[in-house]
Enzyme design. Structure first.
Site, short mmCIF file in Angstrom:
data_model
loop_
_atom_site.label_atom_id
_atom_site.label_comp_id
_atom_site.label_asym_id
_atom_site.label_seq_id
_atom_site.Cartn_x
_atom_site.Cartn_y
_atom_site.Cartn_z
N LYS A 1 4.51 5.99 -1.99
CA LYS A 1 4.72 4.96 -0.72
C LYS A 1 5.31 4.07 -1.24
O LYS A 1 3.89 3.27 -1.52
CB LYS A 1 5.45 5.56 0.42
CG LYS A 1 5.78 4.72 2.41
CD LYS A 1 5.52 5.06 3.04
CE LYS A 1 5.87 4.34 4.15
NZ LYS A 1 5.24 4.66 5.82
N ASP B 1 2.20 9.95 6.49
CA ASP B 1 1.66 8.99 5.44
C ASP B 1 0.39 7.94 5.62
O ASP B 1 0.11 7.66 6.80
CB ASP B 1 3.25 8.07 6.05
CG ASP B 1 4.23 8.81 5.73
OD1 ASP B 1 4.24 9.70 5.18
OD2 ASP B 1 5.67 7.89 5.31
N LYS C 1 8.54 7.23 -2.02
CA LYS C 1 9.57 6.99 -0.93
C LYS C 1 8.95 5.31 -0.45
O LYS C 1 8.26 4.53 -0.78
CB LYS C 1 8.83 7.32 0.58
CG LYS C 1 9.26 6.81 1.55
CD LYS C 1 8.04 7.36 2.74
CE LYS C 1 8.57 6.67 4.15
NZ LYS C 1 8.17 7.27 5.04
#
Length: 216
Positions: free
Chosen positions: A153, A90, A182
């Site tokens: 995300k 991430d 996400k």
């Protein structure tokens, strides 16, 4: 009842996280059959060792939490994380470069995408929606998709606001079907998680995984 467990990445990215916290995170994930756990890079090696042959996925963060490290530093961080056992990366977007209307973010994401995919891993790009206008969210989502990101995300959880339904809906309206979303940041209840999933989220990043599962 929605099978909420498959969406949840049980997360602890606090500054004072200890080895016992990592062990507890994993124990909670196993007990509740969660998708995975997300830990700081420093704890990836231990977490991978503790996971063993379990199918729980191991996620870590790169360029955290502000994203304005040089791309080369993010690449080295990622290489080390993957070597230590991370399944998913991430990476925080360079918002400073986005605000300066530079091409840098797209180049950086493309490089990181190549690096992670060559290792058979997944790349998520944290765009930190709290700092972006709706237009910037749209533009950045297009950049992420074009540059090869697997997921976009919403948040690090360190900004003034986390995941919002309206932002997830906006992201889903722009991103192609093969790019996941996400939602993370401030997700504490089953109802919040459900609303975000219904808005288009494919994953939920939260430190409240067991609580959400019990509410479900």
């Amino acid at each position: 009842m929605r099978n909420i467990q498959k969406y949840i990445e049980h997360t602890n990215l606090k500054a004072d996280i200890t080895s016992k916290d990592v062990e507890m995170l994993l124990a909670d994930a196993k007990e509740n059959n969660l998708y995975g756990i997300c830990v700081p890079p420093f704890w990836v090696k231990k977490a991978k060792r503790d996971i063993g042959k379990s199918n729980i996925q191991l996620i870590t963060v790169i360029g955290f939490p502000l994203g304005y490290q040089m791309s080369q530093a993010k690449e080295v961080e990622s290489i080390l994380a993957i070597k230590d056992g991370a399944d998913e990366i991430d990476m925080v977007l360079n918002i400073s470069a986005v605000k300066s209307e530079m091409m840098w973010p797209k180049i950086e994401i493309a490089k990181m995408s190549k690096l992670t995919h060559e290792s058979g891993k997944i790349l998520k790009v944290i765009i930190e929606t709290a700092y972006l206008s709706d237009k910037e969210i749209v533009d950045v989502c297009k950049i992420c998709a074009d540059a090869g990101a697997d997921f976009v995300k919403t948040s690090t959880g360190f900004a003034s606001a986390g995941a919002k339904v309206e932002h997830v809906k906006l992201m889903r309206s722009v991103l192609p079907a093969h790019v996941g979303i996400k939602a993370s940041g401030g997700i504490k209840t089953y109802q919040q998680a459900l609303e975000l999933i219904d808005a288009g989220a494919d994953r939920i990043g939260t430190s409240s995984g067991p609580k959400i599962c019990s509410e479900a």
